[in-house]
Design an enzyme around this catalytic site. Structure first.
Site, mmCIF file in Angstrom:
data_model
loop_
_atom_site.group_PDB
_atom_site.id
_atom_site.type_symbol
_atom_site.label_atom_id
_atom_site.label_comp_id
_atom_site.label_asym_id
_atom_site.label_seq_id
_atom_site.Cartn_x
_atom_site.Cartn_y
_atom_site.Cartn_z
ATOM 1 N N CYS A 129 0.858 -1.194 0.000
ATOM 2 C CA CYS A 129 0.000 0.000 0.000
ATOM 3 C C CYS A 129 0.883 1.229 0.000
ATOM 4 C CB CYS A 129 -0.905 -0.010 1.236
ATOM 5 S SG CYS A 129 -1.996 1.428 1.310
ATOM 6 N N HIS A 134 -9.193 -3.886 -1.657
ATOM 7 C CA HIS A 134 -8.187 -3.119 -0.911
ATOM 8 C C HIS A 134 -8.582 -1.630 -0.871
ATOM 9 C CE1 HIS A 134 -3.763 -2.178 -0.049
ATOM 10 N NE2 HIS A 134 -4.249 -0.984 -0.397
ATOM 11 N N GLU A 135 -9.006 -1.098 -2.046
ATOM 12 C CA GLU A 135 -9.364 0.336 -2.108
ATOM 13 C C GLU A 135 -10.667 0.602 -1.357
ATOM 14 O OE1 GLU A 135 -7.075 2.151 -2.948
ATOM 15 O OE2 GLU A 135 -5.873 0.693 -4.059
ATOM 16 N N HIS A 168 -10.081 1.171 2.117
ATOM 17 C CA HIS A 168 -9.638 2.540 2.437
ATOM 18 C C HIS A 168 -10.843 3.451 2.712
ATOM 19 C CE1 HIS A 168 -5.288 2.608 2.010
ATOM 20 N NE2 HIS A 168 -5.337 1.992 0.842
#
Ligand code: K3U
Ligand code: ZN
Length: 177
Positions: free
Chosen positions: A101, A143-144, A147
């Site tokens: 990341c 993964h995003e 966030h």
């Protein structure tokens, strides 16, 4: 001189917040935000980015899968910009891959995630879209999306002995010196 947009780093408050819904995905300010995210993603060498990583707590993410040294079989896609993304469904299968990341420099972790997902989002014209993602693009998306929920990948690592420094990852996983 190229434009420089810095990346928020682990420990910064913005990365721990749930990002806010975008009221009008067609707002020119959201188009400008997406442009800034594209610049930051390209400048810092990522295959995805979420708005909180450039310190804007809004629900916008980009995925940009392309073949690379770590994931040679990744599909080559144009950057896909998603506003207010929602996960409609997950596949039952999981796989495990090493993740990194831009906001957690120097660390790599082995993360289990679902191999496929269906997602709904708005594009920059405000039109609602649906798509299915498989493999590496599905991984980048999850993964995003994390966030946007204020979650960083180390929290997803199943066994904390599977968090390596970048140099150990290169040595032990990639077999490089
Ligand atoms: O791991 C990275 C990478 C870069 C180029 C090719 C392949 C991998 C950099 S980190 C990265 O691109 C994140 C994006 C971030 F940091 F903005 F969230 C996306 C990602 C990479 C690998 C697995 C899952 C997600
Ligand atoms: Zn990240």
């Amino acid at each position: 001189m190229p434009e420089h947009i810095s990346i928020a780093l682990r420990g910064e408050k913005v990365l721990g917040l749930r990002a806010e819904e975008v009221e009008d995905p067609a707002d020119p300010l959201i188009k400008q935000l997406a442009k800034d995210m594209l610049i930051a993603m390209k400048t810092h060498g990522g295959v995805g980015i979420a708005a909180p990583q450039i310190r804007v707590s809004k629900r916008v993410l980009i995925i940009h899968s392309k073949p690379n040294e770590r994931y040679p079989d990744a599909p080559d896609m144009e950057p896909l910009i998603m506003v207010n993304p929602e996960i409609i469904s997950f596949s039952e299968c999981f796989d495990t891959m090493w993740e990194g990341c831009l906001s957690v420099p120097g660390l790599r972790g082995l993360v289990p995630r679902q191999t496929g997902i269906s997602v709904r989002f708005s594009d920059l014209s405000g039109r609602e879209q649906e798509t299915c993602l498989q493999g590496f693009p599905a991984r980048i998306f999850q993964h995003e999306f994390d966030h946007l929920e204020g979650i960083l990948f180390p929290l997803r690592v199943a066994d904390c002995s599977d968090i390596y420094s970048e140099s150990e990852y290169r040595r032990r996983v990639l077999g490089l010196s």
